[in-house]
Design a protein around this motif. Structure first.
Motif, PDB file in Angstrom:
ATOM      1  N   TRP A 109       9.902   9.636  10.250  1.00  0.00           N
ATOM      2  CA  TRP A 109      10.598  10.863   9.884  1.00  0.00           C
ATOM      3  C   TRP A 109      11.436  10.579   8.636  1.00  0.00           C
ATOM      4  CZ3 TRP A 109      11.195  15.572  12.993  1.00  0.00           C
ATOM      5  CH2 TRP A 109      10.373  15.586  14.131  1.00  0.00           C
ATOM      6  N   PHE A 110      11.536  11.557   7.749  1.00  0.00           N
ATOM      7  CA  PHE A 110      12.315  11.332   6.526  1.00  0.00           C
ATOM      8  C   PHE A 110      12.858  12.636   5.966  1.00  0.00           C
ATOM      9  CE2 PHE A 110       7.873  11.839   5.271  1.00  0.00           C
ATOM     10  CZ  PHE A 110       7.931  12.693   4.172  1.00  0.00           C
ATOM     11  N   THR A 111      13.997  12.531   5.293  1.00  0.00           N
ATOM     12  CA  THR A 111      14.568  13.652   4.564  1.00  0.00           C
ATOM     13  C   THR A 111      13.977  13.685   3.167  1.00  0.00           C
ATOM     14  OG1 THR A 111      16.425  12.320   3.762  1.00  0.00           O
ATOM     15  CG2 THR A 111      16.743  13.519   5.833  1.00  0.00           C
ATOM     16  N   ASP A 112      14.034  14.853   2.528  1.00  0.00           N
ATOM     17  CA  ASP A 112      13.574  14.966   1.143  1.00  0.00           C
ATOM     18  C   ASP A 112      14.415  16.008   0.419  1.00  0.00           C
ATOM     19  OD1 ASP A 112      12.136  14.445  -1.134  1.00  0.00           O
ATOM     20  OD2 ASP A 112      10.292  15.426  -0.477  1.00  0.00           O
ATOM     21  N   ASN A 113      14.900  15.643  -0.755  1.00  0.00           N
ATOM     22  CA  ASN A 113      15.677  16.539  -1.606  1.00  0.00           C
ATOM     23  C   ASN A 113      14.739  17.360  -2.480  1.00  0.00           C
ATOM     24  OD1 ASN A 113      18.921  15.259  -2.216  1.00  0.00           O
ATOM     25  ND2 ASN A 113      17.571  14.610  -0.577  1.00  0.00           N
TER      26      ASN A 113
ATOM     27  N   GLN B 251       5.920  12.346   9.762  1.00  0.00           N
ATOM     28  CA  GLN B 251       4.624  11.816   9.345  1.00  0.00           C
ATOM     29  C   GLN B 251       3.929  11.189  10.540  1.00  0.00           C
ATOM     30  OE1 GLN B 251       4.687   9.434   5.804  1.00  0.00           O
ATOM     31  NE2 GLN B 251       2.513   8.956   5.889  1.00  0.00           N
ATOM     32  N   THR B 252       2.693  11.610  10.768  1.00  0.00           N
ATOM     33  CA  THR B 252       1.950  11.155  11.943  1.00  0.00           C
ATOM     34  C   THR B 252       0.780  10.237  11.603  1.00  0.00           C
ATOM     35  OG1 THR B 252       0.584  13.156  11.880  1.00  0.00           O
ATOM     36  CG2 THR B 252       2.579  13.224  13.238  1.00  0.00           C
TER      37      THR B 252
ATOM     38  N   GLU C  72       0.844  -1.187   0.000  1.00  0.00           N
ATOM     39  CA  GLU C  72       0.000   0.000   0.000  1.00  0.00           C
ATOM     40  C   GLU C  72       0.881   1.238   0.000  1.00  0.00           C
ATOM     41  OE1 GLU C  72      -2.409  -0.211   3.513  1.00  0.00           O
ATOM     42  OE2 GLU C  72      -0.724  -0.725   4.808  1.00  0.00           O
ATOM     43  N   VAL C  73       0.340   2.328  -0.513  1.00  0.00           N
ATOM     44  CA  VAL C  73       1.061   3.602  -0.502  1.00  0.00           C
ATOM     45  C   VAL C  73       0.840   4.256   0.859  1.00  0.00           C
ATOM     46  CG1 VAL C  73       1.369   5.847  -1.594  1.00  0.00           C
ATOM     47  CG2 VAL C  73       0.778   3.847  -2.994  1.00  0.00           C
ATOM     48  N   TYR C  74       1.945   4.571   1.537  1.00  0.00           N
ATOM     49  CA  TYR C  74       1.860   5.138   2.874  1.00  0.00           C
ATOM     50  C   TYR C  74       2.035   6.657   2.872  1.00  0.00           C
ATOM     51  CZ  TYR C  74       2.549   5.572   7.926  1.00  0.00           C
ATOM     52  OH  TYR C  74       2.411   5.910   9.243  1.00  0.00           O
TER      53      TYR C  74
ATOM     54  N   VAL D 291      15.739   9.998   0.451  1.00  0.00           N
ATOM     55  CA  VAL D 291      16.785   8.978   0.497  1.00  0.00           C
ATOM     56  C   VAL D 291      17.246   8.786   1.942  1.00  0.00           C
ATOM     57  CG1 VAL D 291      18.830   8.116  -0.699  1.00  0.00           C
ATOM     58  CG2 VAL D 291      17.499   9.935  -1.744  1.00  0.00           C
ATOM     59  N   GLY D 292      16.278   8.785   2.848  1.00  0.00           N
ATOM     60  CA  GLY D 292      16.596   8.535   4.244  1.00  0.00           C
ATOM     61  C   GLY D 292      15.350   8.614   5.104  1.00  0.00           C
ATOM     62  N   HIS D 293      15.065   7.560   5.863  1.00  0.00           N
ATOM     63  CA  HIS D 293      13.942   7.615   6.790  1.00  0.00           C
ATOM     64  C   HIS D 293      14.184   6.677   7.980  1.00  0.00           C
ATOM     65  CE1 HIS D 293      12.621   4.390   3.915  1.00  0.00           C
ATOM     66  NE2 HIS D 293      12.109   3.820   4.985  1.00  0.00           N
ATOM     67  N   ASP D 294      13.510   7.000   9.080  1.00  0.00           N
ATOM     68  CA  ASP D 294      13.609   6.186  10.287  1.00  0.00           C
ATOM     69  C   ASP D 294      12.396   6.485  11.164  1.00  0.00           C
ATOM     70  OD1 ASP D 294      14.612   4.339  12.067  1.00  0.00           O
ATOM     71  OD2 ASP D 294      16.201   5.634  12.853  1.00  0.00           O
ATOM     72  N   PHE D 295      12.200   5.661  12.185  1.00  0.00           N
ATOM     73  CA  PHE D 295      11.024   5.769  13.057  1.00  0.00           C
ATOM     74  C   PHE D 295      11.443   6.231  14.443  1.00  0.00           C
ATOM     75  CE2 PHE D 295      10.053   2.843   9.690  1.00  0.00           C
ATOM     76  CZ  PHE D 295       8.755   3.189   9.328  1.00  0.00           C
ATOM     77  N   HIS D 296      10.705   7.181  14.984  1.00  0.00           N
ATOM     78  CA  HIS D 296      11.010   7.688  16.318  1.00  0.00           C
ATOM     79  C   HIS D 296      10.945   6.539  17.323  1.00  0.00           C
ATOM     80  CE1 HIS D 296      10.786   9.917  20.060  1.00  0.00           C
ATOM     81  NE2 HIS D 296      11.131  11.023  19.415  1.00  0.00           N
ATOM     82  N   PRO D 297      11.964   6.363  18.153  1.00  0.00           N
ATOM     83  CA  PRO D 297      12.013   5.195  19.056  1.00  0.00           C
ATOM     84  C   PRO D 297      10.879   5.140  20.065  1.00  0.00           C
ATOM     85  CG  PRO D 297      14.161   6.258  18.885  1.00  0.00           C
ATOM     86  CD  PRO D 297      13.182   7.177  18.223  1.00  0.00           C
TER      87      PRO D 297
END
Length: 418
Positions: A256-260, A277-278, A234-236, A244-250
């Motif tokens: 959270w993600f970066t965007d160029n 993203q919430t 599915e599209v999230y 080109v970079g994302h991770d989840f708050h612990p």
């Protein structure tokens, strides 16, 4: 996980059979998926000493860090991009934008790699930029238009032949006609919901109107998620230009993600982005916005969709914010707990170059964020010359962090001592 492997094995055998019936030359993936040998016996090993490594160490003498921190050469790794540290701490896998994935091993645990060699040399990779691990040791590698799964890769990487399966087979990650040389560096992470999240940068500077319906449907210019057996796609996330970079708050589990952002609008606009993203389905503004609240020329007369989410942090324009990770280790001072370490790759067409550094972003309990330089000095400000270009940040089991650099072809280790 047995159920996952059974499902993937079934789909791999079916796709391999279809490949053979079509008359194409079988890929070694078919053999590896059936636990058969390929005949490949040789690795490519990378020299870790000599003048080349000494030159990198000389560059590192100029890197500025907060008091108490130290940066050292961890490994020479050609074209080093995104990293995945094995859960057992045995090996770190490093992707590239070429055709290699590297395995990096510190056998004597002196915090310097002893061995760097290519992973699964019997396979043909195509831009295998994005490796990621599940907690139970399954390695996933996101390529240009395929995602592969390697069960127990951390233990079987010593052999040229390793068990390998399609999670998403070639040509099914994006429509083949949408393959491009631009913005093809995929990144993956396993979320707190035990699903895999994969970014799909769109190939244009500004995505054209006629592509938007297709891109929204398949997740190009966004992020997709799916189950670890490849089902339930599915599209999230929508409205991304090239993340080109994302991770989840612990603690919160938020993505959270970066965007160029868009090129050609000037040296100082639009800003780069670090996004929060919430909820599933949120839209982050591309192509109506070039970065932050800066409207693109191509869509300035178009009404943006409702509910566009603006960035949590606006970064320096064109610094090319790429890989990121939340810090959960115990080595660094307490203020760095749950902070984001991210890499700025550096600008490619700005009149005065910027970036080429590691940033740290502190996030408070309400999700407010502030970004500061953490490690810098790879950009010679007098000559404008890049001496290195950081790509990604990963955390080692001891709480130190690794930084990859695809210009120097290296991994650096940043540690802290009181």
């Amino acid at each position: 996980m047995k159920r996952i492997i059974a499902a993937i094995l079934a789909s791999s055998v079916i796709s391999g059979g279809a490949l053979a019936q079509s008359g194409q030359v079988p890929d070694n993936l078919e053999k590896l998926s059936s636990f058969k040998t390929t005949g490949v016996t040789e690795f490519t090993f990378i020299e870790q000493g000599g003048d080349y490594a000494a030159g990198i160490r000389k560059t590192l003498e100029r890197i500025r860090l907060p008091d108490g921190f130290k940066i050292e050469l961890y490994a020479v790794v050609p074209d080093a991009r995104h990293m995945a540290v094995g859960p057992q701490g045995i090996v770190t896998f490093v992707g590239t934008r070429k055709d290699k994935v590297w395995s990096v091993t510190d056998r004597n645990k002196d915090r310097v790699a002893d061995e760097v060699k290519d992973f699964a040399p019997s396979l043909r990779f195509a831009i295998p930029n994005g490796p990621c691990f599940s907690k139970d040791g399954f390695l996933y590698i996101a390529e240009q238009n395929r995602v592969l799964l390697f069960p127990a890769a951390e233990f079987f990487y010593e052999s040229p032949d390793v068990a390998a399966f399609n999670l998403i087979k070639q040509g099914d990650l994006i429509p083949p006609e949408e393959e491009s040389y631009n913005h093809t560096a995929r990144v993956c992470r396993i979320g707190p919901d035990n699903k895999i999240y994969i970014s799909l940068g769109q190939p244009f500077n500004v995505a054209p109107q006629e592509k938007l319906e297709l891109y929204n449907k398949v997740g190009i210019g966004g992020m997709i998620r799916l189950n670890l057996d490849g089902s339930g796609r599915e599209v999230y996330t929508y409205g991304i230009r090239n993340s080109v970079g994302h991770d989840f708050h612990p603690e919160t589990g938020e993505l959270w993600f970066t965007d160029n952002q868009v090129d050609g609008m000037g040296d100082d606009i639009p800003p780069g982005e670090l996004n929060r993203q919430t909820a599933m389905g949120q839209n982050f503004g591309h192509p109506w916005y070039g970065g932050g609240d800066t409207r693109t020329n191509e869509y300035k007369d178009e009404t943006p969709p409702d509910g566009i989410v603006m960035p949590a942090v606006e970064a320096v324009a064109h610094a090319a914010d790429l890989g990121m990770t939340f810090y959960t280790g115990r080595m660094f001072p307490e203020r760095y707990k749950n902070a984001i370490f991210s890499a700025q790759h550096g600008s490619w067409n700005r009149t005065t170059p910027v970036g080429a550094r590691v940033m740290v972003t502190f996030v408070d309990g309400d999700g407010n964020a502030s970004m500061l330089p953490f490690a810098e000095g790879w950009l010679d400000e007098e000559t404008g010359e890049y001496l290195g270009r950081p790509v990604d940040v990963a955390q080692l089991p001891d709480g130190s962090i690794l930084v990859s650099d695809d210009l120097a072809g290296a991994l650096y280790r940043i540690s802290y001592a009181k």
